[in-house]
Each structure stands twice: as C-alpha cells, then as structure tokens.
Write a protein that holds these residues in place. Sequence first.
Motif, short mmCIF file in Angstrom:
data_model
loop_
_atom_site.label_atom_id
_atom_site.label_comp_id
_atom_site.label_asym_id
_atom_site.label_seq_id
_atom_site.Cartn_x
_atom_site.Cartn_y
_atom_site.Cartn_z
N LEU A 207 51.88 -38.91 57.50
CA LEU A 207 50.98 -37.95 56.87
C LEU A 207 50.16 -38.57 55.75
N LYS A 208 50.59 -39.73 55.21
CA LYS A 208 49.85 -40.44 54.15
C LYS A 208 49.54 -39.51 52.98
N LEU A 209 50.59 -38.92 52.41
CA LEU A 209 50.41 -37.94 51.33
C LEU A 209 50.25 -38.64 49.99
N PRO A 210 49.13 -38.41 49.27
CA PRO A 210 48.95 -39.01 47.95
C PRO A 210 49.39 -38.05 46.84
N TYR A 211 49.41 -38.57 45.59
CA TYR A 211 49.60 -37.74 44.41
C TYR A 211 48.26 -37.10 44.07
N ASN A 212 48.02 -35.89 44.56
CA ASN A 212 46.69 -35.27 44.44
C ASN A 212 46.49 -34.49 43.15
N GLY A 213 47.55 -34.22 42.37
CA GLY A 213 47.43 -33.47 41.13
C GLY A 213 47.30 -31.98 41.36
N TYR A 214 47.06 -31.22 40.26
CA TYR A 214 46.93 -29.77 40.37
C TYR A 214 46.12 -29.25 39.18
N ARG A 215 45.64 -27.99 39.30
CA ARG A 215 44.94 -27.32 38.19
C ARG A 215 45.82 -26.21 37.66
N GLY A 219 44.73 -24.02 31.95
CA GLY A 219 44.11 -25.28 31.55
C GLY A 219 43.23 -25.82 32.65
N ALA A 220 42.50 -24.93 33.30
CA ALA A 220 41.78 -25.28 34.52
C ALA A 220 40.57 -26.16 34.29
N ALA A 221 40.25 -26.44 33.04
CA ALA A 221 39.12 -27.33 32.80
C ALA A 221 39.45 -28.76 33.17
N ASN A 222 40.71 -29.03 33.41
CA ASN A 222 41.13 -30.38 33.76
C ASN A 222 42.07 -30.34 34.98
N ILE A 223 42.21 -31.49 35.62
CA ILE A 223 43.19 -31.67 36.70
C ILE A 223 44.36 -32.45 36.13
N THR A 224 45.55 -31.96 36.40
CA THR A 224 46.77 -32.52 35.81
C THR A 224 47.48 -33.47 36.77
N SER A 225 47.89 -34.62 36.26
CA SER A 225 48.83 -35.56 36.91
C SER A 225 48.32 -36.17 38.21
N ALA A 226 47.00 -36.16 38.44
CA ALA A 226 46.51 -36.81 39.66
C ALA A 226 46.80 -38.30 39.61
N PHE A 233 51.08 -31.90 44.75
CA PHE A 233 51.14 -30.44 44.77
C PHE A 233 50.46 -29.96 46.06
N TYR A 234 51.26 -29.41 46.99
CA TYR A 234 50.75 -28.95 48.28
C TYR A 234 51.28 -27.54 48.55
N TRP A 235 50.31 -26.65 48.87
CA TRP A 235 50.68 -25.26 49.16
C TRP A 235 51.35 -25.14 50.54
N SER A 236 52.19 -24.10 50.69
CA SER A 236 52.59 -23.59 51.99
C SER A 236 52.04 -22.18 52.12
N SER A 237 52.11 -21.60 53.31
CA SER A 237 51.65 -20.23 53.50
C SER A 237 52.77 -19.22 53.32
N SER A 238 53.97 -19.70 52.93
CA SER A 238 55.14 -18.83 52.82
C SER A 238 55.31 -18.33 51.40
N LEU A 239 55.74 -17.08 51.28
CA LEU A 239 56.08 -16.48 50.00
C LEU A 239 57.59 -16.47 49.84
N VAL A 254 55.92 -24.26 47.37
CA VAL A 254 55.06 -25.43 47.30
C VAL A 254 55.91 -26.67 47.49
N VAL A 255 55.26 -27.74 47.96
CA VAL A 255 55.88 -29.06 48.03
C VAL A 255 55.24 -29.88 46.92
N TRP A 256 56.04 -30.40 46.02
CA TRP A 256 55.43 -31.04 44.86
C TRP A 256 56.35 -32.09 44.27
N GLY A 257 55.81 -32.82 43.28
CA GLY A 257 56.58 -33.72 42.46
C GLY A 257 56.87 -35.06 43.09
N SER A 258 57.57 -35.91 42.34
CA SER A 258 57.84 -37.27 42.77
C SER A 258 58.75 -37.33 43.99
#
Length: 612
Positions: A207-215, A219-226, A233-239, A254-258
Amino acid sequence: MIRKKLHFNALATLCCAGAIGLFTQQQAMAQTVLPTHDSIGAKGSVTFNYRGNPVTYTIVRAADSVIWLQQNLGSSQVATANNDAQSYGDLFQWGRWDDGHQVRSPLSSTQQVTLSTIDPAGISPGNPNFLQPASSGDNWWNALVSSNIPTIGPNNTWSVEPSSATNGLDPCAALGPGWHMPDSTVWATVRTKENITSSATAYSSRLKLPYNGYRNPTGAANITSAGAAGGAFYWSSSLSGSVNGGYTGTNPWVVWGSSFSFSNAWVRGYGGGCRCYYVPLCDGMPAGGKVNTTKQSVCHSGSFTLSLEDVTRLTNIAYQWQERPHGSSDFTDIAGGDKTFLNVQNHQQTTEYRCKVTCTSTLDSTYSDTLAVAILSLPINLGRDTTICDGEALTLDAGVGGTDYEWSNGMTSRTITITDPDIYWAKISNSEGCIGSDTITVSMPGTPSGTAINATAYGLTYAFSVANALDVTTYEWTFGDGNTGSGPSPVHTYDTGGTYAVTVILGNDCDSNTISRQVTAVAPTTGISLSPESSPIKIFPVPARDVLHITADATIRIDDVYVFDINGKQLLRTGKPATGNIQINTAAWPSGIYLIKILSDKGSEMHRIVVE
C-alpha cells in the motif's frame, strides 16, 4: 426544534447533494484497469476526474487479495519514502466530499461553524472551507448553540450510497463504480495480511502508506506531524459508537500513528487521509473459468491445491467447489469450498472437481470446467502364477519402488524366498503415501496319475483318454504301431487289425508317471473301403465351418449316420436319408475334432473331421 432539524437536512445538501451532478460526470469518465493477473502485488490503474482535472492513479492487489489505490487521494505519486511530501494527498473532514475543503496545497481556508454556515440561505452547496467547530472535541457541524447538538449527526454515515440527511457521499465514489472508503474490517484485514505494524512496514507494504499528517479542528491553519513519527492519519467509513463530548454521538475508527493502529478518539472535525479500495459487483452471468491443480495425480491420502483461472472475481460472486467420484454422475458440494482455490487433504480415490460460480445479485450461475485428480499406485509385479516342486525354493521380488514392504507371511524385506505352495501377496508404500500391491499363487503339484486308459473303438479307429487324471499337464502317447500323439484325448486309426500296446506318459513340471493297456483292433470282414480316398462316400468341406456335406454315389446306400465328440459321446444321429445326400449344420459346434460313423448296405466306416 423544527428549524434545527431543517438545519441538519441542509447540512447534507451542503456536503453532498449539490455535487451529485458533478459526481455523475466524474463517474461517467472513470475507468479502472485491473491487474492482468491475480498475483499479489500485480498493478493496474484508475483514471478519473479529481478537482476538475483527469488524473490516473496506480492500483495494486494487496496481500488481502483486494485492489487498493497505491497512493492517497489527492496525491501526485506513489510514496517513495514514508516522508515523501508528494504522496501525502488531501485531508478530508469525515462525512464531507471533494468540495475543496480538503485541499492541501495551497491549504484550504478555514471557516468557523455558525448557524449561518449550515443554513441553506447562508451558504451554497460545495463549501470549499475547512469548517472549525467551537472546540477540538466537537464535530465539524457543531454551532455555538449547544441545543443544536442532539438534532445533528449521531446517525449519519459516509458511504457511496446516494446522499441524504444521514449520509455524506464517500469521496472514493469519484473513482467510479466499485470504489469505496475502507471500513474498519477491511483496514484490519489488510494491516494483518501486509504486516503493517510500524512506519517502516507501512511504507514497505504494497500500500506504500506515508506519514501524511492531519488537520486539527481548532488548529486548522496548519497541518500537524506530516512526515514525522506518529503523523499517519487515515479515515475508515466505520463508526465506533462511542460517547463523545458529553452527548450521544459516534466517532469514526481511524488508522493512525507510528504503529498504524486503530483509534476512535478522533472526532469528525479532524482532517485525515483517504485511501480507497475496489469492490466491483457483477451484474450478469459470471465466467466459470478453468480449474488448475498443483498435482494431476497424487498418492493415496495425498494433498493438492485446486485454483480457478479466467474466472469472474468480484465482491458479489459466490464460489462453491463440488466433487464426484470418477465415472459417477452427481456432484456434491464440498464443505468450506467457497474460495477461488481449494486445498484438498487425504485424497482417497480418483475424483472429479468443478466450481459453481454465482453472481449473488442476479443469481446467475455457471460452472468451471471439470478436472480429475487420480490416485497414483506404486508399480509392483510378482509375476504370473507358478509352480514349484517339492524341495525347490522360489524368490519373490516386490521391486524397487517402495520404502516400506509388507508380505502375507509377515516379512518386511523387498524379497522373500518361499518353499511351500500358497497364495502370497505383497504391499509396498513410500514416504509420499503411495501404495502398491500384487498377489501370486504358487502351486506344488503331486505325482501325475490316472486310473486307466479309456479306449473307444470305431472299427480300426480308437478314441483314447485317461480316466481320473490328476495333477497332469502333459500327455505323451504311443499307440503300439510306431505312431505317437499328445493331448488328453487323441484319436488314432490303425492300418490293420491286431493287438497293440498303448502307453501314455502323464507329466507335470515336477514329475511323470506311465500307464499302459492293450487294445485289439478288428478290421471289418465285409463292407466298403475304409480309405477315404477310395470310398464312394465323400465328406466335405474339410475343415467344416457352417455346413458339412455327406454324399454317396449310386453304388452304395447310406442307412444311418452317427456323430461323436472326441471323447466318444454321441451328438446326433441322422437316420436313413431320403436321398444320397446329407447336410449337417455345424455352425454352432465348438471348434475341434469329431468322429462320424456311417452305416451303409456295404458295411460301415469311421471318419475323423475337423470343425473350425
């Protein structure tokens, strides 16, 4: 309260409904080119409109056998490292689609959520702003008025279904039919199959998943931890169904973190990455395909794997493997055989296999071709049944094919030496479970014997046999006039009358015995010539097949005809013919030698004929 419910319906319009026409256009031009084979790691492509422009993304079949985007939605390339900025892609708020709010570069503007932002009179469909709630613990639709909260969002979803007051349109729908945001189960499966447990394994996976960061919502004026550890930080469609912020609501998984682990602590106001996967649906008659096997034949109790080639592989395809013994008519379902492959264990007999392939949405079914897997037997040949004589030994060899040997007498060597008559069998096997067996009958004959020589006279012609012959395989005759013969029932004609010493040597493979007797042959004093060449009676054809003819010239009258088998048993009697010509039907007679006795007004004579 009615006013507030309308606000929520307007929200659905804001995030989705105004874009339905655009999505229809996007899906119309979308084209997915699947990998040309089913191997893990095989690649293809998908072309679609994103942000108003055509783009082509790489797709890959991951270890879960599912087709995935190999890059994030909004990225320009597949990641070359886990901190490759060109592979990060856009950051969506959960429940919102491609309306511009997710754009990463240049970073989309932020907008504080107020009542006017969710009022259809205050904003048009397709808000390009990143919406900020009052606090980071709130979802993006929350207004400053807390009384709005119970009427908005606890039951809404994010899927490719048509947008409604409770559903936001999945941004993966832009890729065309069959593309979806993965739910938590799909994420869990691919993480396990691809062994994604860290930033290193996330990037090295297919899947070649990178560290894409999140908003962050506030603090949405910036992107965090990219590009940084913990920045995935990757969404799922599940609640998840958790309680958040003091009111009843549900947070997405969500699927996230190191460690790329699951969490439900992130509310829908955050901006996260979208990685889409493909689950196409069949809509007609599927292809049954061809059955391949790792082994065309196996040893008894062996194992092998069947697989399907050129078969339809879609989400709503059901597979059912079936089997039947070779040569029978009815197939039966194999329990657990519901994949495109089948592992067969403990194979017991030659069996035919096929797979029923069904499109579950239409119930159209077809079958693969049929393939038979045979049972291998080890070659073993103990030879033909045989005899041994008293005091002799015989070595039986079960051959070189086995690693384990078992004999009927309990021996476990490759060869055995026997001195007694019996029925012997051998079984052999090898490390793969192949089995072979053979049987041989070994006899030990006694001394050949007979109680007497039977002699039936027909004038100068005699039919001989041995009474009560036992353990005899060969007969060697001497008839006392210098002539000899063989076989159990010879017929001999003497040239002249007289007394003759008849002897037969009875033999077998081990011994012999001789018995004798005298016969007195008496020549007829009157009558016709006994020589067929000079006889006025003719018998033809010789040998006979279907009809035997007997004729006499005008100098003689036939009074009766008898037919005997070689042992002297009378088979028929014709009686006095109406004319001088007799026809005997021999079509049903077994092939062999027969005796014919003819009575006439001049005497009698005996003829020996052959019937084929």
